[in-house]
Design a protein around this motif. Structure first.
Motif, PDB file in Angstrom:
ATOM      1  N   TRP A 170       3.683   0.725   2.735  1.00 14.89           N
ATOM      2  CA  TRP A 170       3.225  -0.100   3.851  1.00 14.89           C
ATOM      3  C   TRP A 170       3.157  -1.532   3.354  1.00 14.89           C
ATOM      4  CZ3 TRP A 170       2.435   1.422   8.800  1.00 14.89           C
ATOM      5  CH2 TRP A 170       1.819   0.506   9.658  1.00 14.89           C
ATOM      6  N   ARG A 204      -2.308   3.246  -4.117  1.00 10.57           N
ATOM      7  CA  ARG A 204      -2.576   1.955  -4.730  1.00 10.57           C
ATOM      8  C   ARG A 204      -2.308   0.840  -3.738  1.00 10.57           C
ATOM      9  NH1 ARG A 204       0.857  -1.100  -9.057  1.00 10.57           N
ATOM     10  NH2 ARG A 204      -0.635  -2.674  -9.645  1.00 10.57           N
ATOM     11  N   LYS A 205      -3.158  -0.199  -3.789  1.00 11.54           N
ATOM     12  CA  LYS A 205      -2.967  -1.387  -2.959  1.00 11.54           C
ATOM     13  C   LYS A 205      -2.896  -2.600  -3.869  1.00 11.54           C
ATOM     14  CE  LYS A 205      -5.403   0.451   1.038  1.00 11.54           C
ATOM     15  NZ  LYS A 205      -6.434   0.244   2.047  1.00 11.54           N
ATOM     16  N   GLU A 206      -2.020  -3.533  -3.507  1.00 13.67           N
ATOM     17  CA  GLU A 206      -1.877  -4.761  -4.280  1.00 13.67           C
ATOM     18  C   GLU A 206      -1.402  -5.872  -3.363  1.00 13.67           C
ATOM     19  OE1 GLU A 206       0.419  -6.468  -8.266  1.00 13.67           O
ATOM     20  OE2 GLU A 206       0.743  -4.406  -7.650  1.00 13.67           O
ATOM     21  N   ASP A 226       0.864  -1.178   0.000  1.00  9.85           N
ATOM     22  CA  ASP A 226       0.000   0.000   0.000  1.00  9.85           C
ATOM     23  C   ASP A 226       0.904   1.233   0.000  1.00  9.85           C
ATOM     24  OD1 ASP A 226      -1.672   2.141   0.642  1.00  9.85           O
ATOM     25  OD2 ASP A 226      -2.551   1.164   2.390  1.00  9.85           O
ATOM     26  N   ASP A 227       0.806   2.052  -1.054  1.00  6.75           N
ATOM     27  CA  ASP A 227       1.608   3.281  -1.109  1.00  6.75           C
ATOM     28  C   ASP A 227       0.771   4.518  -0.826  1.00  6.75           C
ATOM     29  OD1 ASP A 227       0.184   3.712  -3.445  1.00  6.75           O
ATOM     30  OD2 ASP A 227       1.922   3.661  -4.772  1.00  6.75           O
ATOM     31  N   TYR A 274      -0.241   2.941  10.954  1.00 10.39           N
ATOM     32  CA  TYR A 274      -0.723   3.218   9.606  1.00 10.39           C
ATOM     33  C   TYR A 274      -1.183   4.667   9.449  1.00 10.39           C
ATOM     34  CZ  TYR A 274      -3.117   2.781   5.156  1.00 10.39           C
ATOM     35  OH  TYR A 274      -3.520   2.964   3.852  1.00 10.39           O
TER      36      TYR A 274
END
Length: 139
Positions: free
Chosen positions: A98, A78-80, A74-75, A127
């Motif tokens: 993250w 965007r999450k992947e 997670d930047d 976070y």
């Protein structure tokens, strides 16, 4: 293959041999940094999670040396989720991402090549602090 401006999968050299394969990693060649620290996670109990932090300056290459696991990235934009299960692929993770590691298979080993030595002040372990440092509103 996974690609982002903050992380990407890296093909590592694989020398095939009937006696067993060989893969190597060279700092400044296969990773864009000198390797200052190597650490590995193993004997991770089923259902356990590791990571849960971001780094201000540290960059790293994460490799599944044995078994498999997932890396949630997670930047702030965007999450992947990336599944690692081959020792000739590495996940290159840049600063300010993250990351959480989970879904460890039995007998898995996660090796991490890091650009700096351990420095607690380099970590975001909360976070909300991480998101605030990015200058983005939290979800």
């Amino acid at each position: 293959m996974s690609t982002s401006s903050r992380w990407r999968l890296v093909d590592l050299p694989k020398i095939s041999d009937p006696r067993g394969n060989l893969t190597f990693v060279e700092g400044g060649r296969h990773v864009p940094f000198d390797i200052a620290r190597v650490y590995y996670l193993y004997d991770v109990p089923g259902g356990a999670e590791r990571g849960g932090h971001a780094h201000k300056a540290l960059r790293q290459l994460i490799i599944a040396m044995a078994g498999s696991f997932d890396v949630a990235l997670d930047d702030g934009t965007r999450k992947e989720r990336v599944h690692l299960n081959r020792s000739y692929y590495g996940l290159l993770v840049d600063t300010m991402v993250w990351r959480e590691l989970d879904n460890f298979s039995s007998g898995s080993v996660c090796m991490v090549l890091a650009s700096t030595v351990y420095e607690e002040s380099d970590y975001y372990r909360d976070y909300e602090e991480f998101v605030a440092a990015l200058g983005r509103p939290s979800e």
